[in-house]
Design a protein around this motif. Structure first.
Motif, PDB file in Angstrom:
ATOM      1  N   SER A  37       0.830  -1.197   0.000  1.00  0.00           N
ATOM      2  CA  SER A  37       0.000   0.000   0.000  1.00  0.00           C
ATOM      3  C   SER A  37       0.869   1.253   0.000  1.00  0.00           C
ATOM      4  N   ASP A  38       2.094   1.138  -0.454  1.00  0.00           N
ATOM      5  CA  ASP A  38       3.023   2.265  -0.521  1.00  0.00           C
ATOM      6  C   ASP A  38       2.514   3.271  -1.552  1.00  0.00           C
ATOM      7  N   PRO A  39       2.124   4.472  -1.107  1.00  0.00           N
ATOM      8  CA  PRO A  39       1.570   5.461  -2.036  1.00  0.00           C
ATOM      9  C   PRO A  39       2.540   5.856  -3.150  1.00  0.00           C
ATOM     10  N   GLU A  40       3.837   5.882  -2.860  1.00  0.00           N
ATOM     11  CA  GLU A  40       4.818   6.250  -3.883  1.00  0.00           C
ATOM     12  C   GLU A  40       4.830   5.224  -5.012  1.00  0.00           C
ATOM     13  N   LEU A  41       4.768   3.949  -4.656  1.00  0.00           N
ATOM     14  CA  LEU A  41       4.785   2.897  -5.676  1.00  0.00           C
ATOM     15  C   LEU A  41       3.474   2.872  -6.453  1.00  0.00           C
ATOM     16  N   GLN A  42       2.379   3.117  -5.767  1.00  0.00           N
ATOM     17  CA  GLN A  42       1.092   3.193  -6.467  1.00  0.00           C
ATOM     18  C   GLN A  42       1.089   4.369  -7.438  1.00  0.00           C
ATOM     19  N   ALA A  43       1.672   5.491  -7.029  1.00  0.00           N
ATOM     20  CA  ALA A  43       1.769   6.656  -7.916  1.00  0.00           C
ATOM     21  C   ALA A  43       2.665   6.348  -9.111  1.00  0.00           C
ATOM     22  N   THR A  44       3.712   5.562  -8.898  1.00  0.00           N
ATOM     23  CA  THR A  44       4.603   5.166  -9.990  1.00  0.00           C
ATOM     24  C   THR A  44       3.840   4.361 -11.030  1.00  0.00           C
ATOM     25  N   VAL A  45       3.053   3.403 -10.581  1.00  0.00           N
ATOM     26  CA  VAL A  45       2.268   2.591 -11.508  1.00  0.00           C
ATOM     27  C   VAL A  45       1.241   3.447 -12.235  1.00  0.00           C
ATOM     28  N   GLN A  46       0.631   4.380 -11.531  1.00  0.00           N
ATOM     29  CA  GLN A  46      -0.328   5.284 -12.178  1.00  0.00           C
ATOM     30  C   GLN A  46       0.367   6.132 -13.243  1.00  0.00           C
ATOM     31  N   GLU A  47       1.584   6.550 -12.954  1.00  0.00           N
ATOM     32  CA  GLU A  47       2.341   7.338 -13.934  1.00  0.00           C
ATOM     33  C   GLU A  47       2.656   6.493 -15.178  1.00  0.00           C
ATOM     34  N   ILE A  48       3.039   5.251 -14.961  1.00  0.00           N
ATOM     35  CA  ILE A  48       3.307   4.353 -16.093  1.00  0.00           C
ATOM     36  C   ILE A  48       2.026   4.118 -16.875  1.00  0.00           C
ATOM     37  N   GLN A  49       0.922   3.881 -16.161  1.00  0.00           N
ATOM     38  CA  GLN A  49      -0.367   3.680 -16.821  1.00  0.00           C
ATOM     39  C   GLN A  49      -0.740   4.919 -17.626  1.00  0.00           C
ATOM     40  N   GLY A  50      -0.433   6.099 -17.094  1.00  0.00           N
ATOM     41  CA  GLY A  50      -0.692   7.345 -17.820  1.00  0.00           C
ATOM     42  C   GLY A  50       0.115   7.434 -19.106  1.00  0.00           C
ATOM     43  N   LEU A  51       1.370   6.982 -19.046  1.00  0.00           N
ATOM     44  CA  LEU A  51       2.201   6.979 -20.254  1.00  0.00           C
ATOM     45  C   LEU A  51       1.600   6.047 -21.308  1.00  0.00           C
ATOM     46  N   VAL A  52       1.168   4.870 -20.875  1.00  0.00           N
ATOM     47  CA  VAL A  52       0.557   3.916 -21.810  1.00  0.00           C
ATOM     48  C   VAL A  52      -0.746   4.488 -22.356  1.00  0.00           C
TER      49      VAL A  52
END
Length: 120
Positions: A37-52
């Motif tokens: 539940s690490d918010p930084e890692l969740q934000a990282t995945v959201q950023e990658i999803q945004g790139l895709v």
């Protein structure tokens, strides 16, 4: 097994934070359960999803076209060492499974998972 006989299974059970997302695809519900539940890692995945998501996936009708789009996302991640390291940590935490919903996202997730193997 006969109807009168019951089998009991006893084993230690760990807990998993249910921080995943619920999706509905063609009438079938499936969830992506994450183990962190690490918010930084969740934000990282959201950023990658945004790139895709920012890519025009409708124009990528062949596998090679999808690979070229994925390469653009992978290059953006690799060009930023701290971003790449966060992506690796997110993969180890089980957070990249949600990226696999599209062929391009699956290629990106595969690359990130490959990086985790390089680090081991």
């Amino acid at each position: 097994m006969s109807e009168g006989k019951k089998q009991q299974f006893n084993a230690p059970v760990g807990s998993v934070d249910n921080q995943g997302t619920q999706h509905n695809v063609a009438g079938v519900n499936y969830g992506v359960q994450t183990s962190t539940s690490d918010p930084e890692l969740q934000a990282t995945v959201q950023e990658i999803q945004g790139l895709v998501s920012s890519l025009d996936l409708t124009q990528a009708t062949t596998t090679s076209q999808q690979m070229r789009l994925a390469e653009a996302v992978i290059t953006k991640i690799e060009d930023q060492p701290t971003f790449k390291e966060r992506a690796i940590r997110a993969a180890r935490g089980g957070l990249v499974e949600g990226l696999k919903q599209t062929p391009v996202g699956a290629i990106v997730a595969g690359a990130i998972e490959g990086w985790t193997n390089e680090k081991d």
